[in-house]
Design an enzyme around this catalytic site. Structure first.
Site, short mmCIF file in Angstrom:
data_model
loop_
_atom_site.label_atom_id
_atom_site.label_comp_id
_atom_site.label_asym_id
_atom_site.label_seq_id
_atom_site.Cartn_x
_atom_site.Cartn_y
_atom_site.Cartn_z
N ASP A 1 0.82 -1.21 0.00
CA ASP A 1 0.00 0.00 0.00
C ASP A 1 0.86 1.27 0.00
O ASP A 1 1.96 1.28 0.56
CB ASP A 1 -0.90 -0.02 1.25
CG ASP A 1 -2.02 0.99 1.16
OD1 ASP A 1 -2.32 1.48 0.05
OD2 ASP A 1 -2.61 1.31 2.23
N GLY A 2 0.31 2.32 -0.61
CA GLY A 2 0.96 3.63 -0.53
C GLY A 2 1.66 4.06 -1.82
O GLY A 2 2.41 5.04 -1.80
N GLU B 1 0.44 -12.98 12.51
CA GLU B 1 1.01 -11.80 13.17
C GLU B 1 1.00 -10.66 12.16
O GLU B 1 1.07 -10.90 10.95
CB GLU B 1 2.46 -12.10 13.60
CG GLU B 1 2.60 -13.22 14.60
CD GLU B 1 1.99 -12.88 15.95
OE1 GLU B 1 2.06 -11.70 16.36
OE2 GLU B 1 1.44 -13.79 16.61
N SER C 1 -8.39 -4.81 4.70
CA SER C 1 -8.96 -4.45 3.40
C SER C 1 -9.34 -5.67 2.56
O SER C 1 -8.94 -5.79 1.39
CB SER C 1 -7.98 -3.57 2.62
OG SER C 1 -7.67 -2.40 3.34
N LEU D 1 10.48 -20.96 -3.69
CA LEU D 1 9.45 -20.04 -3.19
C LEU D 1 8.17 -20.17 -4.01
O LEU D 1 8.22 -20.21 -5.24
CB LEU D 1 9.97 -18.60 -3.31
CG LEU D 1 8.95 -17.50 -2.96
CD1 LEU D 1 8.77 -17.39 -1.45
CD2 LEU D 1 9.37 -16.15 -3.53
N HIS E 1 2.91 3.22 -8.94
CA HIS E 1 2.67 1.79 -9.19
C HIS E 1 3.88 1.17 -9.90
O HIS E 1 4.27 0.04 -9.62
CB HIS E 1 1.42 1.61 -10.05
CG HIS E 1 0.15 1.98 -9.33
ND1 HIS E 1 -0.13 1.58 -8.05
CD2 HIS E 1 -0.92 2.74 -9.73
CE1 HIS E 1 -1.31 2.06 -7.68
NE2 HIS E 1 -1.81 2.77 -8.67
N TRP F 1 3.15 7.79 -2.35
CA TRP F 1 4.58 7.91 -2.68
C TRP F 1 4.73 8.87 -3.87
O TRP F 1 5.59 9.76 -3.85
CB TRP F 1 5.14 6.53 -3.03
CG TRP F 1 6.61 6.51 -3.33
CD1 TRP F 1 7.61 6.24 -2.45
CD2 TRP F 1 7.24 6.77 -4.59
NE1 TRP F 1 8.83 6.32 -3.09
CE2 TRP F 1 8.63 6.64 -4.40
CE3 TRP F 1 6.75 7.09 -5.87
CZ2 TRP F 1 9.55 6.83 -5.44
CZ3 TRP F 1 7.67 7.29 -6.89
CH2 TRP F 1 9.05 7.15 -6.68
N ARG G 1 -11.54 2.13 -9.28
CA ARG G 1 -10.61 3.25 -9.51
C ARG G 1 -10.82 3.80 -10.93
O ARG G 1 -11.43 3.14 -11.77
CB ARG G 1 -9.17 2.76 -9.36
CG ARG G 1 -8.88 2.39 -7.92
CD ARG G 1 -7.43 2.12 -7.67
NE ARG G 1 -7.24 1.92 -6.25
CZ ARG G 1 -6.11 2.08 -5.60
NH1 ARG G 1 -5.03 2.46 -6.25
NH2 ARG G 1 -6.04 1.88 -4.32
N GLY H 1 0.26 5.44 -4.43
CA GLY H 1 -0.27 6.76 -4.81
C GLY H 1 0.32 7.87 -3.96
O GLY H 1 0.72 8.93 -4.46
C1 FPP Z 1 -1.97 0.27 -3.26
O1 FPP Z 1 -1.42 1.56 -3.36
C2 FPP Z 1 -1.47 -0.56 -4.32
C3 FPP Z 1 -2.24 -1.13 -5.28
C4 FPP Z 1 -3.69 -0.98 -5.39
C5 FPP Z 1 -1.65 -1.94 -6.32
C6 FPP Z 1 -0.45 -2.71 -5.92
C7 FPP Z 1 0.29 -2.93 -7.13
C8 FPP Z 1 1.63 -2.90 -7.27
C9 FPP Z 1 2.59 -2.82 -6.18
C10 FPP Z 1 2.23 -2.93 -8.59
C11 FPP Z 1 1.49 -3.77 -9.54
C12 FPP Z 1 1.94 -5.16 -9.49
C13 FPP Z 1 1.35 -6.08 -10.20
C14 FPP Z 1 1.97 -7.42 -10.31
C15 FPP Z 1 0.07 -5.79 -10.87
P1 FPP Z 1 -2.43 2.75 -3.56
O2 FPP Z 1 -2.46 3.08 -5.00
O3 FPP Z 1 -3.76 2.43 -2.98
O4 FPP Z 1 -1.72 3.87 -2.76
P2 FPP Z 1 -2.44 5.08 -2.02
O5 FPP Z 1 -3.30 4.48 -0.95
O6 FPP Z 1 -1.30 5.85 -1.49
O7 FPP Z 1 -3.23 5.82 -3.04
#
Ligand code: FPP
Length: 263
Positions: A32-33, A219, A208, A143, A49, A37, A83, A35
């Site tokens: 998460d995070g 944990e 979520s 893995l 992303h 970042w 989204r 966006g």
């Molecule tokens: C949450 O950050 C992240 C996601 C919804 C997507 C996670 C995806 C990746 C790490 C890259 C894609 C990888 C693949 C294999 C598809 P957010 O966008 O919700 O961040 P925010 O809460 O700061 O807006």
């Protein structure tokens, strides 16, 4: 923790064949995070992303080095469809590129790819790519990388309930057979052990709709960094935190072997 201690823990985890261990057998990541970042740097969300995929690559390499057996990553939830269209398309494109560019390396590193989540509703090319990643790597024994894509835990549990009801209606299962094992056996994760540790970045402290059933005794480590900043050091620090937890599974005494007892 010194590197040598870390590797010692990792070795003992490989030797033990059951029960909790200092190095978690299964780690799940809520990435998460992205966006936030990007926003902090005045960049488009897509850049967050994109950098998130780089962090994912680092996480997979680190997991192999640490000796983790299962790594589950929450890459696209059923809720993410709501989204903006452009962002959804961007995430689909990143998944494409991740599998296209990284499948050979994953395969060379003996990684087995599994995908959990609903296949229905996915574009045919995305579904085909996910299938290809699973098929190409199905003989691997290192893995297991579990990609949660179009995944929602409540939807998964509802589908399991439907499948169980159908089995009862068809006379293949009796009501008395419906226990927690039967439900686990009808989830997408049927042959995957429950996560020992769930790590979420970005400072948010919630699940979520991720692995709700499987997380019963997990944990949690919540990190105040955004996902694109997640690196091997952050991963190892989270594992060290985990190694000091007393896991009781509802009992009085800790049942985990951990860094404190070494048992
Ligand atoms: C949450 O950050 C992240 C996601 C919804 C997507 C996670 C995806 C990746 C790490 C890259 C894609 C990888 C693949 C294999 C598809 P957010 O966008 O919700 O961040 P925010 O809460 O700061 O807006």
């Amino acid at each position: 923790m010194a590197e040598s201690d870390f590797l010692a823990l990792s070795g003992s985890a490989k030797e033990a064949d059951s029960g909790p261990r200092p190095v978690p057998r299964h780690v799940a990541l809520i990435m998460d995070g992205n966006g936030r970042w990007a926003a902090k740097r005045g960049l488009p969300r897509f850049e967050g992303h994109r950098r998130g995929v780089e962090a994912l690559r680092r996480a997979v390499r680190a997991a192999i080095g640490i000796g983790i057996q299962y790594l589950t990553v929450y890459s696209f939830s059923v809720e993410n469809w709501s989204r903006p269209r452009e962002e959804v398309q961007g995430l689909m494109g990143l998944l494409h590129r991740f599998i296209r560019n990284d499948l050979a390396e994953l395969n060379a590193n003996n990684v087995r790819v599994r995908v959990i989540g609903a296949r229905a509703g996915l574009d045919a090319d995305v579904a085909a790519l996910l299938r290809e990643a699973e098929q190409v790597t199905e003989g691997n024994s290192g893995l297991t990388l579990v990609v949660a894509f179009n995944y929602g835990a409540r939807q998964e549990i509802a589908a399991a309930a439907r499948a169980i009801a159908e089995a009862v209606a068809a006379g293949r299962l009796s009501l008395n057979d419906i226990d927690t094992d039967a439900i686990s056996a009808h989830l997408h994760t049927a042959d995957i052990p429950d996560p020992d540790l769930i790590i979420r970045t970005s400072g948010e402290q919630r699940l979520s709709n991720f692995l709700l059933w499987q997380a019963a005794y997990a944990e949690f480590v919540f990190l105040p960094i955004n996902w694109p900043d997640f690196d091997e050091g952050a991963f190892k620090a989270a594992i060290e935190d985990y190694a000091h937890r007393d896991r009781r599974f509802g009992r009085v005494e800790p049942v985990a072997c951990n860094a404190k007892t070494g048992s």
